[in-house]
Write an enzyme that holds these catalytic residues in place. Sequence first.
Site, PDB file in Angstrom:
ATOM      1  N   LYS A 124      38.390   9.786  61.972  1.00 24.50           N
ATOM      2  CA  LYS A 124      38.272   8.286  61.752  1.00 24.50           C
ATOM      3  C   LYS A 124      38.765   7.644  60.738  1.00 24.50           C
ATOM      4  CE  LYS A 124      36.603   3.594  64.105  1.00 24.50           C
ATOM      5  NZ  LYS A 124      34.808   3.255  65.020  1.00 24.50           N
ATOM      6  N   SER A 180      36.518   1.871  69.717  1.00 24.78           N
ATOM      7  CA  SER A 180      36.753   1.746  68.712  1.00 24.78           C
ATOM      8  C   SER A 180      37.118   2.804  68.145  1.00 24.78           C
ATOM      9  CB  SER A 180      36.467   0.611  67.332  1.00 24.78           C
ATOM     10  OG  SER A 180      35.590   1.147  67.259  1.00 24.78           O
ATOM     11  N   SER A 218      31.247   2.269  69.938  1.00 21.77           N
ATOM     12  CA  SER A 218      32.457   3.097  69.750  1.00 21.77           C
ATOM     13  C   SER A 218      32.814   4.354  69.633  1.00 21.77           C
ATOM     14  CB  SER A 218      32.368   2.466  67.637  1.00 21.77           C
ATOM     15  OG  SER A 218      33.499   0.854  68.395  1.00 21.77           O
TER      16      SER A 218
END
Lengths: 486, 474
Positions: free
Chosen positions: B74, B149, B173
């Site tokens: 990420k 996310s 997330s």
Amino acid sequence: MSDYKPTIGIEIHVQLATKSKMFCTCDNDSVTAAPNTNICPICLAYPGTLPLPNAQAVQLAIRLGYGLNARIRETTKFDRKNYFYPDNPKGYQITQFDQPIVEEGYVEIFVDGEFHRVRVERAHLEEDAGKLTHPAGKDYSLVDLNRAGTPLLEIVSYPDMHSPYAARRYLEEVYAIATTLGVTHGDMQHGNMKFDLNVSVSKDDSLGTRTELKNLNSFRNAERALVYEIARQIEVLENGGVIEQETRGFDDAKGKTFSQRSKEEAHDYRYFPEPDIPPIVVTEAMHEKEADIKSIPLPIAIRRELVELGLSVDEQDVLIKQKNTSQFFAEARKLVGEKGERKLVNWLVGEYQAWIKQQTAGDDADSFVATSITTPFTPQQLADLIALELSGDISSSQAKQIFAEICASSNSPAEIMQRLGIEQISDEGALAEIIEKIVAANPQAVADYKAGQAKALGFFVGQVMKETKGQANPQVVNKLIQEKLS
Amino acid sequence: MTIVEALARLERGEITAVELTQQALARIDEVDDKVAAVLTRLDDRALAAAAASDEKRKNGEALGRLEGIPFTAKDMFLVDGVRTTAASKMLDNFIAPFTATAIKKLEAEGAILIATVNQDEYAHGGSTEYSAYGPSKNPRDIGRVPGGSSGGSAAALAAGIGLFSVGTDTGGSIRQPAAYCGVVGVKPTYGLISRFGVVAMASSLDVIGPFAHTAEDAALLTDIMAGQDEMDATTIKSEKVVSDVVSPKRVGVVREYIQTLDADVRVRYDEVFAQLTKAGWELEEVSLPNLEFALPCYYVLTPSEISSNLERYDGIRYGSSTESAGDLEAMYSATRGKFFGPEVKRRILTGTYALSAGYYDAYYKKAMQLRTLVCQDFERAFSEFDILIGPTTPTEAFKFGEHSADPTEMYLADIMTVAANLAGIPAISLPIVGVSDMPLGLQIMAPQKGEAAMFGAARDAENILQVQLAEVKL
């Protein structure tokens, strides 16, 4: 006018003498560093960085807590104080809000011949901000983050002081405690200690509206600012005005305080617990590390002794404020004994201070210079000199001459006497010969003496001293002249 | 291909690290125009590392536990010399000057970072629709969100880009996108994995965790990344989480999570519970009455911490900044107004409000008290049960734009995941078959530092359920 009573409370920011910064491993000493060279991703608040609490700073806070006769919390935590400013890289300062490491202590100050207690509400750990400069005529400002993250202990007093002088005594006393314990380097010129002064005046026991005098960095200016501000507040009230609660600065050159920020403009700091640092538990082992302070004579203990000795406040101050002088006095006292104590004090507050002034010409009058100066003679050397004086073997002018030489050369008094040819002539035979000659050459003075003019004796003594280049023992000379002329 | 399978093939010499890496990079060329998972490709860096890895293997040198395995991260993870954006225009030009501890540990074991992947801006969101670089798509249905996310991580893995990914989980997330994309996602115990070098969202809830195809792979990755770090004061001492996984004995089914499910979704979970029971698990319903407060509590605490954590983005020392716009305040407003996206601004405003004088007691303080109640619920439940199970999300992955009219609707997607963050406990999401061709997630929660029980249960559940998801067609 004089029926107004001022009330003063003080916040002191003490820069801790740690090796590294409060939350990163950057060097805590940036005095000689070029701007923005003593920085790292942590104190620059880069993304992904986290604060690493400095264990040494926590220890020093505990140590100063002892010096302030305060309670050390078992569990203490950090909080965030949020505000935007270019000297504040994270956008928040890490400080302690509701669980400060040090709580409820006191400092004793000596005012008007008595000891008074100023209560300390709390002392908490926090980090300093960077430094902004505003180049003249430019449309930008510059920020130097070398100082960002420097560990500070903020000491908050209760409003227990009622004169500018008492406030100054409190500041100096805290300074002496902090430097004696080695908690701070005490370098006033580089802002190692700064104060915010809260002051109000009132005619009765209620408290008036206070103003806060921000960011003072010398004891003298703190006192001057308070004197001015108290007079200003009284004048406003006497003219039917009201005091605005506000933050004020102090203009050193003009000797005046000036408005900086009103209460309405005050920030909402949105304090909340710092989630990146778990609460700190103060363990028994951490307390034990500071056990040695029980054997360190604190300034207040020294002052009690000096008061007992009958020294004036000025004399006490010299012996207390200068850490080196204070330690020197304690050691030398043992060597000179009770008889020499007075002379020892005289040397240290007289000639020695004059010597320090020479060495540090130009420094701020109230900075504590001697913390950085090594005493140029040993307690034993000064004790030897005092012994010579007490024995009557040297005159006071010879003693001063020897003292100056000790400061310059660090030789022993005996060596210096030998080198300079200083030796008292106490041999009655040799002196009688000289006196014989002088009496013969001055019949008028002999007549004056016999007519009862006492000052004629002084004339003869002076002549003998001149003849012997000051080496004659004055007591012996006196005796011989009186014998000769009787 | 799982990590364990790939390691075996490398070991047998059937494939090289360079080939594995080339395959992963080729897969980006092949599918990423549809999935849009990747933000920054690191081809040169990855291929150099792969070549070095093959060399090590050839020379018989000591090999890492992830030797030659390609992965994605990420864009919250800083990697020295690599652009790290957190999917925000604020960090559009930001090159990281150091590497996150978690990435360092993975690379030290021989893993090969091939790309950084998409997410919601600063991890604020549950769909990647708030990425400043556009949304990623769910590889199982590109009309649907991959979740968020950490949506880019889940989408990349499900699409075959790399063999695992790492993300961050503040309120779900990792688990929610894992459930939406049909992969395994782990939120470890708070403090188990260092946050150093990871862009912060809400510090008291943020954790780092892996995405993988199996619980076994995920356990290995968690084990490698775990450990106390002097750069993160909130990290905890940890035991090995892989070597001694244990089978659960007492299993609680969280009533508050299953009773709100739509009937068709509920059927899927009831089938799973029946299979587990048949295999010998003793399931019992348990109530955690304060879970209803978890979401509102979360949406006070996280914006509060966010409002503070994002103050450093002022355009002065790094990142994007506007030309001088007048005085200092104008400069702050112009920079932060221009480079922060709408959801980031919404959370900063909410958090600033919640922490303000006069509102602190009503919001932040109250939320902290509720957090304590939620923690106490879990403590009570874990005094009776080894693990708790339930759904990861109330629904399958939603369609693009479905929740964009009302941001609070999107917040509801977190309703079953936020409690684990508030309590700091570990939780894993395993894929199960959903109502349509889309997957759902089975969430398994364990007490703090209870990773061994969590991974043990996850391994057993995988064996029992033998889930076969529809093939990803891109």
